[in-house]
Design a protein around this motif. Structure first.
Motif, PDB file in Angstrom:
ATOM      1  N   ARG A  86       0.831  -1.203   0.000  1.00  0.00           N
ATOM      2  CA  ARG A  86       0.000   0.000   0.000  1.00  0.00           C
ATOM      3  C   ARG A  86       0.866   1.252   0.000  1.00  0.00           C
ATOM      4  O   ARG A  86       0.554   2.234  -0.688  1.00  0.00           O
ATOM      5  N   GLU A  87       1.921   1.166   0.765  1.00  0.00           N
ATOM      6  CA  GLU A  87       2.867   2.291   0.811  1.00  0.00           C
ATOM      7  C   GLU A  87       3.410   2.570  -0.596  1.00  0.00           C
ATOM      8  O   GLU A  87       3.434   3.707  -1.063  1.00  0.00           O
ATOM      9  N   VAL A  88       3.828   1.462  -1.257  1.00  0.00           N
ATOM     10  CA  VAL A  88       4.381   1.601  -2.610  1.00  0.00           C
ATOM     11  C   VAL A  88       3.334   2.206  -3.549  1.00  0.00           C
ATOM     12  O   VAL A  88       3.630   3.099  -4.335  1.00  0.00           O
ATOM     13  N   ILE A  89       2.094   1.737  -3.438  1.00  0.00           N
ATOM     14  CA  ILE A  89       1.045   2.223  -4.334  1.00  0.00           C
ATOM     15  C   ILE A  89       0.778   3.705  -4.097  1.00  0.00           C
ATOM     16  O   ILE A  89       0.636   4.492  -5.033  1.00  0.00           O
ATOM     17  N   ARG A  90       0.746   4.105  -2.824  1.00  0.00           N
ATOM     18  CA  ARG A  90       0.549   5.536  -2.526  1.00  0.00           C
ATOM     19  C   ARG A  90       1.661   6.362  -3.156  1.00  0.00           C
ATOM     20  O   ARG A  90       1.433   7.419  -3.723  1.00  0.00           O
ATOM     21  N   GLU A  91       2.870   5.826  -3.065  1.00  0.00           N
ATOM     22  CA  GLU A  91       4.033   6.499  -3.645  1.00  0.00           C
ATOM     23  C   GLU A  91       3.883   6.591  -5.168  1.00  0.00           C
ATOM     24  O   GLU A  91       4.103   7.643  -5.767  1.00  0.00           O
ATOM     25  N   LEU A  92       3.451   5.483  -5.774  1.00  0.00           N
ATOM     26  CA  LEU A  92       3.286   5.446  -7.231  1.00  0.00           C
ATOM     27  C   LEU A  92       2.205   6.403  -7.695  1.00  0.00           C
ATOM     28  O   LEU A  92       2.286   6.968  -8.781  1.00  0.00           O
ATOM     29  N   GLY A  93       1.189   6.589  -6.854  1.00  0.00           N
ATOM     30  CA  GLY A  93       0.079   7.459  -7.212  1.00  0.00           C
ATOM     31  C   GLY A  93       0.521   8.878  -7.484  1.00  0.00           C
ATOM     32  O   GLY A  93      -0.186   9.645  -8.129  1.00  0.00           O
ATOM     33  N   LYS A  94       1.704   9.247  -6.993  1.00  0.00           N
ATOM     34  CA  LYS A  94       2.192  10.602  -7.225  1.00  0.00           C
ATOM     35  C   LYS A  94       2.645  10.802  -8.664  1.00  0.00           C
ATOM     36  O   LYS A  94       2.596  11.916  -9.172  1.00  0.00           O
ATOM     37  N   GLU A  95       3.111   9.752  -9.308  1.00  0.00           N
ATOM     38  CA  GLU A  95       3.624   9.889 -10.678  1.00  0.00           C
ATOM     39  C   GLU A  95       2.741   9.211 -11.720  1.00  0.00           C
ATOM     40  O   GLU A  95       2.787   9.552 -12.890  1.00  0.00           O
ATOM     41  N   HIS A  96       1.999   8.207 -11.291  1.00  0.00           N
ATOM     42  CA  HIS A  96       1.241   7.415 -12.266  1.00  0.00           C
ATOM     43  C   HIS A  96      -0.249   7.530 -11.986  1.00  0.00           C
ATOM     44  O   HIS A  96      -0.650   7.826 -10.867  1.00  0.00           O
ATOM     45  N   THR A  97      -1.022   7.268 -13.017  1.00  0.00           N
ATOM     46  CA  THR A  97      -2.444   7.030 -12.819  1.00  0.00           C
ATOM     47  C   THR A  97      -2.578   5.554 -12.484  1.00  0.00           C
ATOM     48  O   THR A  97      -1.965   4.720 -13.139  1.00  0.00           O
ATOM     49  N   VAL A  98      -3.340   5.245 -11.439  1.00  0.00           N
ATOM     50  CA  VAL A  98      -3.408   3.851 -11.005  1.00  0.00           C
ATOM     51  C   VAL A  98      -4.862   3.391 -10.955  1.00  0.00           C
ATOM     52  O   VAL A  98      -5.727   4.099 -10.439  1.00  0.00           O
ATOM     53  N   LEU A  99      -5.103   2.222 -11.514  1.00  0.00           N
ATOM     54  CA  LEU A  99      -6.396   1.554 -11.338  1.00  0.00           C
ATOM     55  C   LEU A  99      -6.098   0.222 -10.675  1.00  0.00           C
ATOM     56  O   LEU A  99      -5.363  -0.595 -11.230  1.00  0.00           O
ATOM     57  N   LEU A 100      -6.611   0.032  -9.464  1.00  0.00           N
ATOM     58  CA  LEU A 100      -6.322  -1.240  -8.798  1.00  0.00           C
ATOM     59  C   LEU A 100      -7.616  -1.887  -8.357  1.00  0.00           C
ATOM     60  O   LEU A 100      -8.549  -1.210  -7.933  1.00  0.00           O
ATOM     61  N   SER A 101      -7.673  -3.188  -8.493  1.00  0.00           N
ATOM     62  CA  SER A 101      -8.893  -3.885  -8.111  1.00  0.00           C
ATOM     63  C   SER A 101      -8.678  -4.542  -6.754  1.00  0.00           C
ATOM     64  O   SER A 101      -7.558  -4.866  -6.370  1.00  0.00           O
ATOM     65  N   THR A 102      -9.756  -4.704  -6.041  1.00  0.00           N
ATOM     66  CA  THR A 102      -9.678  -5.334  -4.731  1.00  0.00           C
ATOM     67  C   THR A 102     -11.078  -5.744  -4.304  1.00  0.00           C
ATOM     68  O   THR A 102     -12.066  -5.231  -4.825  1.00  0.00           O
ATOM     69  N   HIS A 103     -11.156  -6.688  -3.397  1.00  0.00           N
ATOM     70  CA  HIS A 103     -12.469  -6.962  -2.821  1.00  0.00           C
ATOM     71  C   HIS A 103     -12.480  -6.553  -1.351  1.00  0.00           C
ATOM     72  O   HIS A 103     -13.385  -6.866  -0.616  1.00  0.00           O
ATOM     73  N   ILE A 104     -11.425  -5.838  -0.942  1.00  0.00           N
ATOM     74  CA  ILE A 104     -11.328  -5.420   0.449  1.00  0.00           C
ATOM     75  C   ILE A 104     -11.538  -3.914   0.525  1.00  0.00           C
ATOM     76  O   ILE A 104     -10.833  -3.141  -0.112  1.00  0.00           O
ATOM     77  N   LEU A 105     -12.526  -3.520   1.315  1.00  0.00           N
ATOM     78  CA  LEU A 105     -12.901  -2.118   1.381  1.00  0.00           C
ATOM     79  C   LEU A 105     -11.791  -1.253   1.977  1.00  0.00           C
ATOM     80  O   LEU A 105     -11.493  -0.161   1.480  1.00  0.00           O
ATOM     81  N   SER A 106     -11.157  -1.757   3.006  1.00  0.00           N
ATOM     82  CA  SER A 106     -10.159  -0.934   3.694  1.00  0.00           C
ATOM     83  C   SER A 106      -8.975  -0.630   2.767  1.00  0.00           C
ATOM     84  O   SER A 106      -8.297   0.381   2.909  1.00  0.00           O
TER      85      SER A 106
END
Lengths: 330, 249
Positions: free
Chosen positions: A172-192
């Motif tokens: 999650r940390e990595v994804i938050r970091e990536l969100g600064k430079e990239h557009t991200v679409l991620l799938s999940t079945h977990i709300l949190s």
């Protein structure tokens, strides 16, 4: 960055995705939320160009995925759900191969691989054969693979599935970091997961869109689940009065709140499927009934359902219609 | 087509980093070595009585050993090409990279043909050894190797197609072996059907036995070239279509 219009995907006679439309704008981190079998993976596979749409259009960075598949795929880094790799290759060999495949220029390849390994935290296993890696590392190698050509758009299919809590936090940390430079679409079945890393959420169930918006907008859809009151007087009389009100399923002392000196906190919950108007009327009646029973009402506040309950309501009604997710044509 | 090189290199890597390639090459060279030894032994004792054939011709043509080797080696070489990737899911990573189906198919095919040639390469030593005892007609040798390449290329192309139409490596292996065997048996029909019948013509046209006899004696017939050209191109074409078709499954 992504525009999905009236997407339909059928496997034989089974409809996996049914008239789905949504958009992802540049710079967003969008969570693609839905229960297992909702059609998330199928949708992402269509966006990534692995499956063809039965009908509807999908555009990635302005390129139609069927007619300009090449250009679209170059703009996109995709991490499949099971994160499959060639087990006989070393991490650095695999990523170099992927970089070459994704047309990273020869001179920049080493640098790109090194950067991607850094971002995904896999530098320490660079020379380990992939077949020997743990699930968490393999997941992150998949992430490095998605990143290696520095695509403006990342599509990640359940990036935290099967990881332990520490690894989930890392990813999650990595994804938050990536969100600064990239557009991200991620799938999940977990709300949190969505709450933790996404700016916007698209909820699907049974292949259909059921909700879309920011987390706050979604949260507004929570229905009133009950009433919390603080009364002074006889507790039993108050409970009896509340239980007599139409629409109340349950009334009990609120264990979470302290009560003393004849002041009691009571929580009652509405019957299921009570709509907003009836809930409001039940609130009026409950207060009236308490007053008539001779207890003094100090506080009365509505109780909203939790986000998990909301998620269940949004997706649960459709779950029967969609059924299990297709394994795919792979 | 720029996706050709990375996939080609990776396929060769995958083939030679696993024991499979080495086992196959070892088996192949053992069989061919024995074959060569028997031939040399035979010619040494029979002397000039077999003047209508050179050892070279006997090695490449008129022998069942060549087909036995191909029958045993081609299916395990091609079975994993697509079936393994589809079973393990790596095909998803591969096809979502900016690659074309044609590039992927050709790269995989080129890699397996390269491996096949690498298996045959050490047999050139036999020619060198034969040269110790007499002259070798190098154009006949080249024609024989062309035959070996064509037959192998055709079988490998068929094998790749079989690997593309199933997710099971084992099924791909069985299907490939069946098709190769069927082609061979059809060719044997040349000897059991009466000359002049349609069946005889068909059988002799596809008879790998007759083909290799021609090639081994230095005859490069354009009919053979067309036949094996088709045997390579048609399965390749269908494989590309099969790869495209997965997207619509």
């Amino acid at each position: 960055m992504i525009s999905v219009q009236h997407l339909v995907k059928r496997y034989g006679s089974k409809v996996a995705v049914d008239d789905l439309s949504f958009e992802v704008d540049r710079g967003e981190v969008v969570g693609f939320l839905g229960p297992n079998g909702a059609g998330k993976s199928t949708t992402l596979r269509v966006i990534a160009g692995f499956l063809g749409p039965t009908s509807g259009t999908v555009k990635v960075a302005g390129h139609d995925i069927t007619t300009e598949s090449f250009e679209a795929r170059q703009k996109l880094g995709y991490m499949p759900e099971a994160v499959p790799h060639y087990p006989e290759m070393r991490v650095v060999e695999y990523l170099t191969f992927r970089a070459e495949l994704k047309r990273v220029a020869r001179g920049e390849r080493k640098r790109a691989v090194w950067d991607a390994m850094g971002k995904a935290n896999v530098r320490d296993v660079a020379n380990v054969v992939i077949g020997h890696l743990s699930k968490g590392y393999r997941q992150r190698v998949g992430l490095a693979d998605a990143l290696v050509a520095r695509p403006p758009l990342l599509v990640l299919d359940e990036p935290t599935a099967g990881l332990d809590p520490n690894q989930i936090r890392d990813v999650r940390e990595v994804i938050r970091e990536l969100g600064k430079e990239h557009t991200v679409l991620l799938s999940t079945h977990i709300l949190s997961e969505v709450e933790a890393s996404c700016s916007r959420v698209v909820v699907i169930a049974g292949g259909k869109l059921v909700a879309a918006g920011t987390m706050d907008e979604i949260a507004k859809k929570r229905r009133s689940a009950g009433l919390s009151v603080v009364v002074r007087g006889d507790l039993d009389a108050a409970l009896a009065a509340l239980r007599g009100v139409e629409g109340v399923a349950k009334a009990a002392p609120d264990a979470a709140r302290r009560t003393d000196d004849g002041v009691h906190a009571v929580r009652c919950s509405w019957q299921k499927k009570l709509d907003e108007a009836s809930a409001a009327r039940a609130t009026e009646e409950a207060v009236g009934a308490l007053v008539r029973a001779g207890v003094f009402v100090r506080e009365a506040s509505p109780v909203k359902s939790s986000l998990e309950e909301l998620f269940g309501e949004l997706t649960g009604a459709r779950a029967g219609a969609g059924g299990e997710e297709e394994e795919g044509a792979a | 087509m720029r996706s050709f090189w990375p996939i080609y290199k990776r396929e060769l890597f995958a083939f030679f980093v696993t024991p499979l390639a080495w086992v196959l090459i070892t088996v192949f060279l053992l069989v061919q070595g024995m074959h060569f030894f028997l031939l040399v032994d035979h010619f040494a004792s029979a002397g000039q009585q077999l003047s209508d054939q050179t050892p070279l011709q006997a090695f490449f043509g008129n022998t069942v050993l060549l087909y036995l080797v191909l029958f045993l080696l081609v299916p395990p070489m091609t079975m994993r090409l697509f079936a393994e990737e589809r079973r393990s899911g790596t095909i998803e990573s591969l096809m979502t990279a900016p690659v074309s189906s044609v590039g992927v198919v050709l790269a995989k095919y080129a890699a397996v043909v390269t491996t096949y040639l690498a298996m045959w390469l050490p047999t050139v030593l036999y020619l060198v050894i034969l040269r110790q005892t007499g002259d070798i007609d190098w154009s006949v040798a080249a024609s024989a190797y062309l035959g070996v390449l064509l037959v192998g290329a055709g079988y490998l192309s068929l094998g790749m197609l079989m690997s593309a139409i199933t997710k099971s490596q084992f099924l791909a292996l069985v299907l490939t072996a069946t098709v190769i065997l069927a082609l061979f048996i059809l060719g044997v029909g040349e000897f059991v059907t009466r000359e002049g019948t349609v069946m005889h013509d068909v059988c002799s046209h596809v008879s790998v036995w007759a083909h290799m006899n021609d090639f081994a004696s230095g005859v490069v017939d354009s009919r053979r070239l067309v036949f094996y050209g088709s045997l390579v191109v048609l399965p390749l074409f269908v494989t590309v279509r099969a790869v495209d078709a997965w997207r619509w499954g």
